[in-house]
Enzyme design. Structure first.
Site, PDB file in Angstrom:
ATOM      1  N   TRP A  18       0.914  -1.272  -0.094  1.00  0.00           N
ATOM      2  CA  TRP A  18       0.008  -0.037  -0.155  1.00  0.00           C
ATOM      3  C   TRP A  18       0.788   1.177   0.126  1.00  0.00           C
ATOM      4  O   TRP A  18       0.616   2.221  -0.569  1.00  0.00           O
ATOM      5  CB  TRP A  18      -1.084  -0.055   1.360  1.00  0.00           C
ATOM      6  CG  TRP A  18      -1.992  -1.103   1.057  1.00  0.00           C
ATOM      7  CD1 TRP A  18      -2.190  -2.175   1.820  1.00  0.00           C
ATOM      8  CD2 TRP A  18      -2.944  -1.371   0.179  1.00  0.00           C
ATOM      9  NE1 TRP A  18      -3.064  -2.978   1.684  1.00  0.00           N
ATOM     10  CE2 TRP A  18      -3.621  -2.565   0.741  1.00  0.00           C
ATOM     11  CE3 TRP A  18      -3.386  -0.797  -1.010  1.00  0.00           C
ATOM     12  CZ2 TRP A  18      -4.773  -3.140  -0.205  1.00  0.00           C
ATOM     13  CZ3 TRP A  18      -4.348  -1.379  -1.857  1.00  0.00           C
ATOM     14  CH2 TRP A  18      -4.752  -2.362  -1.240  1.00  0.00           C
ATOM     15  N   ASP A  54      -1.441   6.543   6.305  1.00  0.00           N
ATOM     16  CA  ASP A  54      -2.700   5.777   6.008  1.00  0.00           C
ATOM     17  C   ASP A  54      -2.940   4.844   7.062  1.00  0.00           C
ATOM     18  O   ASP A  54      -1.965   3.990   7.333  1.00  0.00           O
ATOM     19  CB  ASP A  54      -2.109   4.874   4.722  1.00  0.00           C
ATOM     20  CG  ASP A  54      -3.355   3.960   4.245  1.00  0.00           C
ATOM     21  OD1 ASP A  54      -4.353   3.612   4.647  1.00  0.00           O
ATOM     22  OD2 ASP A  54      -2.979   3.164   3.255  1.00  0.00           O
ATOM     23  N   LYS A  67     -12.011  -1.638   7.030  1.00  0.00           N
ATOM     24  CA  LYS A  67     -11.298  -2.759   8.054  1.00  0.00           C
ATOM     25  C   LYS A  67     -11.763  -2.690   9.442  1.00  0.00           C
ATOM     26  O   LYS A  67     -12.096  -3.736   9.933  1.00  0.00           O
ATOM     27  CB  LYS A  67      -9.693  -2.606   7.984  1.00  0.00           C
ATOM     28  CG  LYS A  67      -9.088  -2.252   6.376  1.00  0.00           C
ATOM     29  CD  LYS A  67      -9.039  -3.153   5.752  1.00  0.00           C
ATOM     30  CE  LYS A  67      -8.811  -3.347   4.282  1.00  0.00           C
ATOM     31  NZ  LYS A  67      -7.360  -2.411   3.907  1.00  0.00           N
TER      32      LYS A  67
END
Ligand SMILES: *Cc1c(COP(=O)(O)O)cnc(C)c1O
Length: 360
Positions: A102, A172, A196
């Site tokens: 990511w 993030d 999530k």
């Protein structure tokens, strides 16, 4: 009805209490005569839902007034572009730390719009650790420094933030938001896809220091400009109404539970049960260096691919689903987000012990 223990990295489990409330309110929210799904986002009822969600999030995360909270769409992946569009505006450069896929995607996207620089990486050891960052590694003229706080695929987490001086830190936090207290004032921007730890997919939460809004590059699409959304209370266009409503229920669930201090205590206890077992097992082992372990995503292997596959299959049959590791790492990964009950981890460890006995 039988509900499994879902160890998916995302979308993932939601608190049962939240699902029950949502079910009870499905046909009629309050006395509105309609479901939240059907409501106009411009209605008074809906305005009170989104306002309460923002208020409760600010409360739970202790977000100061000089930070805006935005409820957006496009996933965390859209933030990979939105951050540079809005922040890479003074010296047109930014520093990125590569701790997984990511983080790398964020870096590659930023490199399309300015001078993104990868200042450190842990790719040499399959991202199994967090690189050490010293202040001299950071360009004092960078417009920001970007990190991925919790590396969902590899199971590492930043336990100590890099020292960035006056350069804003952007993180993030998709897979660790609301898992423990976080000092928002240490960051310029925090962003997270909701699927999530917060809500179903479709919502992206952005927490941004207000002085960083309003300087977007000229080419920035209207929808990718933070100012568009902060000036319109996240309602420049139709927001992801129902997902925000569920997020609001999750914020209330955390408040009732005792807030993020309590959440952290529960999560640490839960993760310890699994890590302690991995450290004592002769068959299974964790893949991450101990000091960088994540509380949320726990990758592990047996060292034998066939045995890994056998375990994943047996676990699924026993009601522990989505425990297969990411295709880039192999093995297994148990994602144990907020909504995974401690009992789910206890039972998983019992199952692993039994599997170990039977496969000596
Ligand atoms: C899941 C995840 C993403 C991608 O999120 P989308 O909402 O699917 O774009 C980005 N970063 C991290 C850390 C993630 O866990």
């Amino acid at each position: 009805m039988s509900r499994v223990y879902n160890f998916s990295a995302g979308p993932s489990m939601l608190p049962e209490q939240v699902l029950k409330t949502a079910a009870a309110e499905m046909l009629e929210y309050g006395t509105s005569g309609q479901s939240v799904m059907e409501m106009s986002h411009r209605s008074k009822e809906y305005q009170s839902i989104i306002d309460a969600a923002e208020r409760d999030l600010r409360d739970v995360m202790n977000i100061p007034d000089n930070y805006a909270v935005l409820f957006l769409q496009g996933g965390a992946s859209t933030q990979f572009a939105m951050v540079p569009f809005n922040l890479m505006n003074k010296n047109k450069k930014a520093d990125y730390i590569i701790t997984g896929q990511w983080a790398k995607k964020a870096y590659k996207e930023a490199a399309r719009y300015g001078a993104a620089r990868a200042i450190a990486s842990s790719e040499d050891k399959t991202f199994s650790y967090i690189p050490k960052i010293t202040p001299d590694m950071i360009d004092p003229d960078a417009d920001y420094v970007h990190i991925c706080m919790n590396n969902t695929i590899y199971g590492t987490k930043w336990h100590e933030l890099p020292e960035c001086g006056n350069v804003p830190l952007v993180a993030d936090i998709s897979s660790c938001i609301l898992s423990e207290p976080i000092d928002v004032t240490k960051f310029g921007v925090l962003y997270a896809g909701a699927q999530k730890n917060v809500a179903p997919a479709g919502l992206t939460i952005v927490i941004i220091r207000r002085d960083l809004i309003g300087n977007a590059m000229d080419i920035t699409p209207t929808m990718l400009n933070y100012a568009t959304h902060s000036e319109n209370g996240s309602m420049f266009n139709t927001p992801p109404c129902y997902t925000i409503y569920i997020a609001g229920l999750v914020f209330k669930w955390i408040k009732e539970l005792g807030g993020l201090e309590k959440m952290k205590e529960i999560n640490e206890n839960k993760a310890k049960i699994l890590y302690d077992f991995l450290d004592s097992s002769k068959l299974f082992r964790g893949t991450v260096v101990a000091e960088d372990r994540s509380l949320m995503n726990v990758p592990f292997v047996t060292g034998d691919e066939e045995l890994d596959a056998k375990f994943v299959k047996a676990a699924k049959e026993a009601g522990f689903v989505n425990i297969k590791g990411h295709r880039s790492v192999g093995g297994m990964r148990a994602s144990i987000y907020n909504a995974m009950p401690t009992e789910g981890v206890v039972k998983l460890v019992e199952f692993m012990k039994k599997f170990e006995e039977e496969n000596k």
